[in-house]
Design an enzyme around this catalytic site. Structure first.
Site, short mmCIF file in Angstrom:
data_model
loop_
_atom_site.label_atom_id
_atom_site.label_comp_id
_atom_site.label_asym_id
_atom_site.label_seq_id
_atom_site.Cartn_x
_atom_site.Cartn_y
_atom_site.Cartn_z
N TYR A 187 0.84 -1.20 0.00
CA TYR A 187 0.00 0.00 0.00
C TYR A 187 0.88 1.25 0.00
O TYR A 187 2.09 1.17 -0.19
CB TYR A 187 -0.99 -0.07 1.16
CG TYR A 187 -1.92 -1.25 1.05
CD1 TYR A 187 -2.72 -1.43 -0.09
CD2 TYR A 187 -1.99 -2.23 2.04
CE1 TYR A 187 -3.57 -2.53 -0.21
CE2 TYR A 187 -2.82 -3.33 1.92
CZ TYR A 187 -3.61 -3.48 0.79
OH TYR A 187 -4.43 -4.57 0.66
N ARG A 234 3.03 -1.12 11.00
CA ARG A 234 3.14 -2.43 10.35
C ARG A 234 3.99 -2.30 9.09
O ARG A 234 3.79 -1.36 8.31
CB ARG A 234 1.76 -2.97 10.00
CG ARG A 234 1.77 -4.47 9.72
CD ARG A 234 0.38 -5.02 9.45
NE ARG A 234 0.31 -6.43 9.81
CZ ARG A 234 -0.59 -7.27 9.34
NH1 ARG A 234 -1.53 -6.85 8.49
NH2 ARG A 234 -0.60 -8.54 9.71
#
Length: 355
Positions: A187, A234
């Site tokens: 992403y 993350r």
């Protein structure tokens, strides 16, 4: 410091764990972020989502499904947002329900980057590190194929950093205990950290320090806004999802991880579907590589059972375990593991409803 509580082979999973002076977890089992695509048409959490998270509040920490920070961050249907007052109010119902059960909950802040689609935000640019398109189509909406993204300008990047910080502020307003920044799985943030997706020649590309710059700016802005003790991240050092591998990525993360460690955030979380996956340029699996370069609280994830997670924690491979699909199948996962009750097997049919 931890306190032993469970008199069995999995006892270490049920130790309390202090992330920092602000946040202490009642056990080491986290609910991993799990995209469910069940928000309403305005991307507001529903009453079904309130009940879904409430039933899982026995986890030491819930990390919510990925939640978009602004409209152009959307790449999947009906994923919740945290950029409108209605969305904040909807999440407040979730956090109140979890806290009423003595649970703790972080929201995962998300911008999907080059896998976003203009269909969701009324047209306009898809932003990424570079104008590198990926092939494929939007999950659950196969008629929508991915478009070539625009390389984010310096002005775009500054706006994105501000919007991550604002989303974190909104999260605290919504009652969350903290946030996890989604910097993994191909992403937006992850596109800056890998050579396959970052072809820039300015201060955000080309060298490990430059390629790490955007991620660190987001971490710093969020930590400044809500506190480093409420900020998690993350990452996916091994490229494997919406991203091609490149051995040069190792140098990027060799630089990035010590920089993160110096910031003393709440935790670092591996983004991997199966932690047995090996990466030659990381000399093994992702969690072992990160552990060798990052000495603070690390969350493992990726097809671990309670037994294998307990063994990994006992041998200091990581400190906390995030459980994904078994939490979909077993709202009472923590109790079942603690009491030795057989787990309900996960199946994809379970994705059609919230239970």
């Amino acid at each position: 410091m931890t306190t032993q509580t469970a008199p069995n082979l999995l006892a270490n999973l049920f130790e309390t764990y202090s992330l920092n002076d602000t946040i202490s977890l009642k056990n080491r089992i986290l609910m991993a972020p799990l995209t469910r695509c069940m928000a309403d048409a305005n991307l507001v959490p529903t009453d079904d989502m309130v009940a879904y998270y409430e039933r899982r509040a026995e986890a030491g920490l819930i990390i919510t499904e990925a939640t978009i920070i602004r409209p152009d961050g959307q790449g999947y249907p009906n994923t919740p947002g945290i950029f409108t007052q209605a969305q904040i109010a909807g999440w407040r119902k979730v956090t109140d329900a979890v806290h009423a059960k003595d649970g703790k909950i972080f929201v995962q802040l998300w911008h999907t980057g080059r896998v976003s689609h203009p269909h969701f935000f009324g047209g306009g640019d898809v932003l990424a590190a570079s104008a590198q398109k990926i092939e494929g189509s939007v999950p659950r909406m196969r008629e929508l194929t991915y478009v070539t993204p625009k390389a984010a300008t310096l002005e775009d990047i500054q706006g994105l950093v501000r919007d991550y910080a604002k989303a974190a502020e909104n999260a605290i307003e919504a009652g969350f205990d903290g946030v996890e920044i989604h910097g993994a799985n191909g992403y937006l943030i992850d596109t800056f950290l890998h050579h396959d997706s970052n072809r820039r020649t300015d201060e955000y590309g080309g060298t490990p320090a430059n390629m790490s710059r955007f991620a660190l700016e987001v971490v710093d802005a969020v930590a400044e806004r809500i506190g480093k003790d409420r900020t998690g991240l993350r990452i996916s050092p091994g490229a494997y999802f919406n991203m091609a591998a490149d051995s040069r990525d190792r140098a990027v993360f060799d630089y990035f991880l010590p920089e993160l460690e110096s910031r003393d955030i709440a935790f670092l979380h591996i983004g991997i579907f199966d932690d047995s996956m090996q990466f030659d340029y990381l000399d093994g699996n992702a969690s072992s590589y990160v552990r060798a370069h990052y000495g603070k609280t690390l969350v493992g994830v990726g097809s671990y059972s309670a037994q294998s997670a307990s063994e990994a924690i006992a041998t200091d491979k990581f400190d906390l375990i995030a459980i994904g699909r078994p939490f979909i199948a077993n709202p009472d996962y923590v109790a079942r593991v603690r009491d030795g009750v057989e787990l309900v097997p996960y199946s994809d049919e379970m994705l059609t409803s919230l239970v």
